[in-house]
Design a protein around this motif. Structure first.
Motif, mmCIF file in Angstrom:
data_model
loop_
_atom_site.group_PDB
_atom_site.id
_atom_site.type_symbol
_atom_site.label_atom_id
_atom_site.label_comp_id
_atom_site.label_asym_id
_atom_site.label_seq_id
_atom_site.Cartn_x
_atom_site.Cartn_y
_atom_site.Cartn_z
ATOM 1 N N ASP A 132 24.083 -6.051 4.433
ATOM 2 C CA ASP A 132 24.860 -5.602 3.274
ATOM 3 C C ASP A 132 25.172 -6.781 2.364
ATOM 4 N N SER A 133 24.195 -7.141 1.566
ATOM 5 C CA SER A 133 24.324 -8.251 0.639
ATOM 6 C C SER A 133 23.281 -8.056 -0.445
ATOM 7 N N LEU A 134 23.330 -8.895 -1.474
ATOM 8 C CA LEU A 134 22.313 -8.806 -2.509
ATOM 9 C C LEU A 134 20.945 -9.165 -1.961
ATOM 10 N N GLU A 135 20.906 -10.041 -0.934
ATOM 11 C CA GLU A 135 19.643 -10.362 -0.280
ATOM 12 C C GLU A 135 19.097 -9.131 0.436
ATOM 13 N N GLY A 136 20.006 -8.365 1.053
ATOM 14 C CA GLY A 136 19.597 -7.141 1.720
ATOM 15 C C GLY A 136 19.064 -6.119 0.729
ATOM 16 N N LEU A 137 19.667 -6.073 -0.459
ATOM 17 C CA LEU A 137 19.205 -5.167 -1.499
ATOM 18 C C LEU A 137 17.796 -5.548 -1.939
ATOM 19 N N ASP A 138 17.547 -6.848 -2.059
ATOM 20 C CA ASP A 138 16.218 -7.324 -2.439
ATOM 21 C C ASP A 138 15.187 -6.923 -1.383
ATOM 22 N N THR A 139 15.559 -7.044 -0.104
ATOM 23 C CA THR A 139 14.664 -6.630 0.990
ATOM 24 C C THR A 139 14.394 -5.136 0.922
ATOM 25 N N TYR A 140 15.434 -4.372 0.633
ATOM 26 C CA TYR A 140 15.311 -2.916 0.524
ATOM 27 C C TYR A 140 14.334 -2.546 -0.591
ATOM 28 N N PHE A 141 14.498 -3.178 -1.748
ATOM 29 C CA PHE A 141 13.585 -2.933 -2.861
ATOM 30 C C PHE A 141 12.149 -3.294 -2.474
ATOM 31 N N SER A 142 11.986 -4.460 -1.847
ATOM 32 C CA SER A 142 10.649 -4.947 -1.499
ATOM 33 C C SER A 142 9.933 -3.987 -0.559
ATOM 34 N N THR A 143 10.685 -3.413 0.390
ATOM 35 C CA THR A 143 10.089 -2.473 1.339
ATOM 36 C C THR A 143 9.555 -1.243 0.620
ATOM 37 N N ILE A 144 10.347 -0.696 -0.297
ATOM 38 C CA ILE A 144 9.915 0.478 -1.053
ATOM 39 C C ILE A 144 8.723 0.134 -1.938
ATOM 40 N N ILE A 145 8.780 -1.044 -2.565
ATOM 41 C CA ILE A 145 7.690 -1.474 -3.441
ATOM 42 C C ILE A 145 6.385 -1.586 -2.666
ATOM 43 N N ASN A 146 6.434 -2.200 -1.478
ATOM 44 C CA ASN A 146 5.219 -2.380 -0.677
ATOM 45 C C ASN A 146 4.636 -1.035 -0.254
ATOM 46 N N THR A 147 5.505 -0.095 0.100
ATOM 47 C CA THR A 147 5.029 1.244 0.481
ATOM 48 C C THR A 147 4.356 1.921 -0.704
ATOM 49 N N ALA A 148 5.002 1.854 -1.860
ATOM 50 C CA ALA A 148 4.455 2.501 -3.058
ATOM 51 C C ALA A 148 3.139 1.853 -3.483
ATOM 52 N N LYS A 149 3.075 0.512 -3.434
ATOM 53 C CA LYS A 149 1.865 -0.184 -3.851
ATOM 54 C C LYS A 149 0.685 0.163 -2.952
ATOM 55 N N PHE A 150 0.953 0.260 -1.644
ATOM 56 C CA PHE A 150 -0.130 0.614 -0.726
ATOM 57 C C PHE A 150 -0.640 2.020 -1.007
ATOM 58 N N LEU A 151 0.266 2.942 -1.211
ATOM 59 C CA LEU A 151 -0.133 4.333 -1.425
ATOM 60 C C LEU A 151 -0.814 4.547 -2.772
ATOM 61 N N GLU B 20 -6.112 7.958 -4.775
ATOM 62 C CA GLU B 20 -6.187 8.605 -6.071
ATOM 63 C C GLU B 20 -5.089 9.648 -6.284
ATOM 64 N N SER B 21 -4.700 10.339 -5.236
ATOM 65 C CA SER B 21 -3.782 11.478 -5.405
ATOM 66 C C SER B 21 -2.431 11.239 -4.755
ATOM 67 N N THR B 22 -1.896 10.042 -4.923
ATOM 68 C CA THR B 22 -0.602 9.713 -4.336
ATOM 69 C C THR B 22 0.539 10.262 -5.196
ATOM 70 N N GLU B 23 1.586 10.776 -4.533
ATOM 71 C CA GLU B 23 2.774 11.205 -5.249
ATOM 72 C C GLU B 23 3.990 11.070 -4.341
ATOM 73 N N ILE B 24 5.150 11.050 -4.956
ATOM 74 C CA ILE B 24 6.391 11.058 -4.198
ATOM 75 C C ILE B 24 7.161 12.321 -4.550
ATOM 76 N N ILE B 25 7.899 12.819 -3.565
ATOM 77 C CA ILE B 25 8.807 13.946 -3.785
ATOM 78 C C ILE B 25 10.196 13.469 -3.412
ATOM 79 N N LEU B 26 11.142 13.615 -4.305
ATOM 80 C CA LEU B 26 12.489 13.097 -4.106
ATOM 81 C C LEU B 26 13.532 14.174 -4.347
ATOM 82 N N SER C 60 -0.247 11.137 0.235
ATOM 83 C CA SER C 60 -1.553 11.010 -0.394
ATOM 84 C C SER C 60 -2.504 11.936 0.337
ATOM 85 N N GLU C 61 -3.793 11.865 -0.006
ATOM 86 C CA GLU C 61 -4.737 12.774 0.645
ATOM 87 C C GLU C 61 -4.969 12.417 2.111
ATOM 88 N N LYS C 62 -4.569 11.194 2.524
ATOM 89 C CA LYS C 62 -4.854 10.779 3.891
ATOM 90 C C LYS C 62 -3.619 10.541 4.745
#
Length: 334
Positions: A84-103, A107-113, A258-260
């Motif tokens: 629970d710190s700004l460093e933790g927030l940066d880690t949280y963002f990075s994790t989501i970013i890496n998941t999104a970038k991989f997906l 071709e047919s990647t999407e998120i449902i929120l 995604s499709e896979k």
């Protein structure tokens, strides 16, 4: 571990897009040379358990699949608790970013929120709103003494370049991914209440509170534009759909698909979440989202009347907060 290694590599190959090199992708994830990766592939060098776990996490390979655990009552789940710190927030963002970038390699990647709150990937660049949301996190989720927090004003708050860069990357990752979002009448409420709450406590002044209202309004306008056009504002014009649901509670659960492969992210504290890669569970959640959408009103594209009614409510709430801030400033003797 040869059997598990071969099965792991086989599952990874099944998940990769056809245009992505298997050797290059694995080598990049493990941060090793191509030659070192070839040696692991042909068995001349042992693939360590830690490397296998790293690959499983990155490529979202369920241990249930790897070890043939079929008991539906037992499920391996990745629990990620960030400090629970700004460093933790940066880690949280990075994790989501890496998941999104991989997906996004598919071709047919999407998120449902299911958007209980305004999604964090709407943090715009170089705005007071972004600084404010990070400021809120700093005040609500650190161990700082309450009396010290009272002395801490938004104007004195400094955001690191690294964290600002992460918010930019997060937004770009979102813009490059097709999305289906489900909102309701209260999705905007917590943000508006935060503005008024911190204004009452004098963490922010009248001008800052008013500016924040206008910047929230701009975010809602950008969402409305996406809903009208049915695509994101990014360069790749990714598809966008917006639904309004007032029957089912929303909880910020996100399904990447995604499709896979599919990945489910379920938040349970400010910066902690459960990530589930099990295909059966993700398919069940995908089916649940499908049911939610059936009981939701589509307010994008040609659904002009429903969309206008929804966004009119959002703008009215923002205008009410502006008036409340003005009234508060007029009657204040502080």
């Amino acid at each position: 571990m040869s059997i598990e290694r071969e099965k792991l590599f086989s599952l990874i190959k099944q998940r990769l897009p056809k245009n992505v090199s298997f050797i290059e992708e694995i080598a990049d994830v493990l941060d090793i040379s191509y030659d070192a990766m070839y040696r692991r592939l042909n068995g001349k060098t042992v693939l360590s358990f830690s490397e296998a776990i790293k690959l499983s996490k990155f490529f979202k390979i369920s241990l249930n699949s790897l070890y043939n655990i079929e008991n539906e009552e037992n499920l391996f789940v990745l629990k990620r608790s960030n400090k629970d710190s700004l460093e933790g927030l940066d880690t949280y963002f990075s994790t989501i970013i890496n998941t999104a970038k991989f997906l996004t390699k598919f071709e047919s990647t999407e998120i449902i929120l299911a958007a209980k709150d305004i999604p964090i990937y709407y943090l715009p660049q170089d705005t007071l709103y972004t600084k404010f949301k990070l400021f809120i996190f700093s005040n609500l989720h650190t161990d700082q003494d309450a009396e010290e927090k009272i002395k801490f004003k938004l104007k004195d708050f400094e955001v690191s370049e690294k964290l600002l860069s992460s918010t930019k990357d997060l937004r770009n990752a979102y813009l490059n991914t097709s999305a289906i979002e489900i909102w309701n009448d209260t999705t905007i409420d917590s943000t508006l209440y935060q503005i008024y709450y911190f204004y009452e406590l004098r963490f922010i002044n009248k001008d800052e509170a008013t500016q924040l209202c206008y910047e929230v309004e701009n975010i809602i306008k950008s969402v409305e534009t996406q809903a009208v056009n049915c695509f994101k504002e990014g360069n790749q014009r990714r598809k966008y759909s917006l639904y309004y649901n007032k029957l089912i509670g929303l909880n910020n659960t996100v399904l990447f698909r995604s499709e896979k492969l599919k990945t489910l992210v379920v938040p349970y504290t400010a910066l902690s979440y459960l990530r589930i890669d099990d295909s059966k569970t993700c398919n069940e959640v995908a089916e649940y989202f499908s049911k939610q959408l059936k009981y939701s009103k589509k307010i994008c594209g040609t659904a002009e009347v429903g969309r206008q009614l929804f966004f009119t409510k959002m703008y009215e709430k923002i205008d009410q907060l502006k008036k409340q801030i003005e009234v508060k400033s007029l009657i204040s003797f502080m």
